[in-house]
Structure formats: structure tokens, C-alpha cells
Scaffold this active site. Structure first.
Site, PDB file in Angstrom:
ATOM      1  N   HIS A   1       0.589   4.305  -2.515  1.00 17.13           N
ATOM      2  CA  HIS A   1       0.276   5.655  -2.030  1.00 17.13           C
ATOM      3  C   HIS A   1       1.409   6.631  -2.350  1.00 17.13           C
ATOM      4  CE1 HIS A   1      -3.269   4.964   0.930  1.00 17.13           C
ATOM      5  NE2 HIS A   1      -3.269   4.035  -0.013  1.00 17.13           N
TER       6      HIS A   1
ATOM      7  N   ARG B   1       0.831  -1.215   0.000  1.00 16.64           N
ATOM      8  CA  ARG B   1       0.000   0.000   0.000  1.00 16.64           C
ATOM      9  C   ARG B   1       0.867   1.268   0.000  1.00 16.64           C
ATOM     10  NH1 ARG B   1      -2.962  -3.495   0.532  1.00 16.64           N
ATOM     11  NH2 ARG B   1      -4.605  -4.046   1.982  1.00 16.64           N
TER      12      ARG B   1
ATOM     13  N   ASN C   1      -3.212   8.246   4.746  1.00 16.14           N
ATOM     14  CA  ASN C   1      -1.936   7.587   5.050  1.00 16.14           C
ATOM     15  C   ASN C   1      -1.711   7.320   6.535  1.00 16.14           C
ATOM     16  OD1 ASN C   1      -1.196   7.558   2.336  1.00 16.14           O
ATOM     17  ND2 ASN C   1      -0.295   9.602   2.445  1.00 16.14           N
TER      18      ASN C   1
ATOM     19  N   HIS D   1      -5.619  -5.673  -2.882  1.00 18.60           N
ATOM     20  CA  HIS D   1      -6.415  -5.882  -1.669  1.00 18.60           C
ATOM     21  C   HIS D   1      -6.626  -7.368  -1.384  1.00 18.60           C
ATOM     22  CE1 HIS D   1      -8.289  -1.560  -1.755  1.00 18.60           C
ATOM     23  NE2 HIS D   1      -7.039  -1.583  -1.323  1.00 18.60           N
TER      24      HIS D   1
END
Length: 308
Positions: free
Chosen positions: A51, A47, A76, A173
Site C-alpha cells: 500500500h 500489505r 488503509n 494473499h
């Protein structure tokens, strides 16, 4: 512009083969040792890389400490794994001072995390430099858990990523968790006092038991029910069966344009089959080449959490 950024980047596989030959193995062994004591760092690092790339490009701007930096922004706040990157950087600075960028450490660690959760291995092009700008306000570029598919597609296309890339990358995911606070609104009073109709009715009581109304919003639930620790295509089986956790994930099935790609990952007859792991790796390489800093546009940070 964004599509052009993906092409002709200065990254290449084996960038450190002469200047720091053990770079990739040092990152790999660091991720492995942290993973053994805390498997949650695998989805955390995946992730974090995502991000990072969606804000200012893949330049480790997510790692910079300070007021109003990216890591202080709401999307975040729950990221994990910073200590893994710091540990790898410390070891790399001892082995090859001032050579390996934090941005490359993060790209390599994301790949290693997928491998550790029994997903595919792939060659990661390296040679990114670290950015000097990190602004919380820029995180509006990140997809949001209630976002429409059209809006998600627009955000991905800004980085030269198409609909198939979108579906493949959201498939990340397959590992990791979400907090109840990001989806429990779907379980109560979503429409006409009832739950979100796109959730399988048989699945609703299970989710309500895990995330009771007015319960602990920070409780964490697997994003891929029944396979939350294994990187595989079962995430898409869950979407087909109305068992997606995040509203933005389930929309991949309810929207016709993305449903076709999900069906290809599921091997539905009559469609050209796509291997999820192979396409995920391909899309990761594509994403990891967005907005790469080279030459004087970036630096090699000595400490990942601070610009030089």
C-alpha cells in the site's frame, strides 16, 4: 516513465553495510519478536509495504500521522503493524542515529514477514529515502476488491509491473485475512438472488456460516482457506477450485490473461512452470524500487510517523 523508475534506482543490496551494519538484523529481530506474540503482523506488514509503494512510491508515506494522510483513507484503515516499524526505528536510531530510512525498514519488514510465514527469503535492495507528502486522496491508485483485471493491470503497469507481477503480488494473499464486509455481497443476491456463480457451490454454505447476512461485517476470514498462516502456492489452488475470497482475487482465474499465469504457478502441463515463491520475490524487488526517493527528494525521518 514508471518503467524507467524501476531501472537505475539508487537502491542496492547492503546499502547500510558500513553506515549501520546491524540495520537488517535489528529489523529482523524486531519483526520476529512481534510476530511471536501476534502472527497477524506478518500479513499486515506485507500489505503495508504494498500500500505504501502504490501511493507516491516506496517512501514510507503510509506511516505519516495527521488529518487526510494516507493512513486515514478507507483502504488503509485496517492495516496493522505500525508499532513494529516504530519499534525497529527506535532501536535503529539508538544504534545509528539518522541513517536508516523508514521506507527501508518497511521493505525489510515485509520480506522478514514472508520468511516468518515459511515463504522465501530474498535480498532486499536498500537506500530509499522517506517522502514528505501523504494524501488520502492519492490512495485511489490502490487496487480495489471489486476491480476488474483490466483495471488492475492498468494500475500495476503504471509502476512498470506486468501481468505476471500482478498475479505474483496478489499471491501475497496467501497469508492474512479479509473482513466479511469486503466479500459477503458475493454470497447473497449477487446475481438473480443467488451467490456469485464463480464461487464453488460447495464452498458457499461454508462462507455463509462464517459471514451470515446482516452479520458482523468486521469478522475476519482467511484469504487462503486451509493455509492462511503459511506463505505458499495453495492460494492459487483455491482460485482454481472457485474458493477465492475476494472478487478481485477470484478474477485472476476467470480472466484468461491472468489464468495462464496462475496455471504456471500450479505447474499445469504444457505450460512453462513458474515457482511462485521465486517469482514473488522477483516481483517484490521490482515493486519495491518504484518511485524511490533519493538525495534531496527525500529525508531520513527521525520518527516514522512524522516528517522532520
Amino acid at each position: 516513465m514508471a518503467a524507467a523508475l524501476v531501472q537505475g534506482q539508487a537502491t542496492r543490496v547492503g546499502f547500510y553495510s558500513r553506515t549501520c551494519p546491524r540495520a537488517e538484523s535489528i529489523v529482523r529481530s524486531t519483526v520476529q519478536s512481534h510476530f511471536r506474540s501476534n502472527p497477524a503482523i506478518a500479513p499486515g506488514l506485507l500489505r503495508m509495504h504494498f500500500h505504501d509503494c502504490f501511493v507516491q512510491g516506496c517512501d514510507a508515506s503510509i506511516l505519516i500521522n495527521g488529518p487526510n494522510t494516507e493512513k486515514t483513507a478507507p483502504p488503509n484503515l485496517l492495516l496493522r503493524g505500525y508499532e513494529v516499524i516504530d519499534d525497529a526505528k527506535t532501536q535503529l536510531e539508538a544504534a545509528c542515529p539518522g541513517v536508516v530510512s523508514c521506507a527501508d525498514i518497511l521493505a525489510l519488514a515485509a520480506r522478514d514477514s514472508v520468511v516468518l510465514t515459511r515463504g522465501i527469503n530474498w535480498l532486499v535492495p536498500t537506500g530509499r529515502r522517506d517522502g514528505r507528502v501523504s494524501l488520502a486522496s492519492d490512495t485511489a491508485n490502490l487496487p480495489f476488491f471489486r476491480e476488474s483485471i483490466d483495471s488492475q493491470k492498468a494500475k500495476f503497469s503504471n509502476f512498470g509491473l506486468n501481468t505476471q507481477d500482478l498475479v505474483a503480488l496478489v499471491g501475497g494473499h496467501s497469508i492474512g485475512t479479509s473482513a466479511c464486509q469486503f466479500f459477503s455481497y458475493r454470497l447473497y443476491n449477487f446475481t438473480n438472488g443467488g451467490p456469485d456463480p464463480t464461487i464453488n457451490p460447495a464452498f458457499v454454505p461454508q462462507l455463509q456460516a462464517l459471514c451470515p447476512q446482516n452479520g458482523d461485517g468486521s469478522r475476519r476470514i482467511d484469504l487462503d482457506t486451509g493455509s492462511g498462516n503459511r506463505f505458499d502456492a495453495s492460494f492459487f489452488v483455491n482460485l482454481r477450485n472457485g474458493r477465492g475470497i475476494l472478487e478481485s482475487d477470484q478474477k485472476l482465474w476467470t480472466d484468461a490473461s491472468t489464468r495462464t499465469v496462475v496455471q504456471q504457478f500450479l505447474g499445469v502441463r504444457g505450460l512453462r512452470p513458474l515457482n511462485f515463491n521465486v517469482e514473488f520475490a522477483r516481483s517484490m524487488v521490482k515493486m519495491s524500487n518504484t518511485g524511490v526517493k533519493t538525495g534531496t527528494n527525500g529525508e531520513i525521518r527521525r520518527i516514522c510517523s512524522a516528517i522532520n
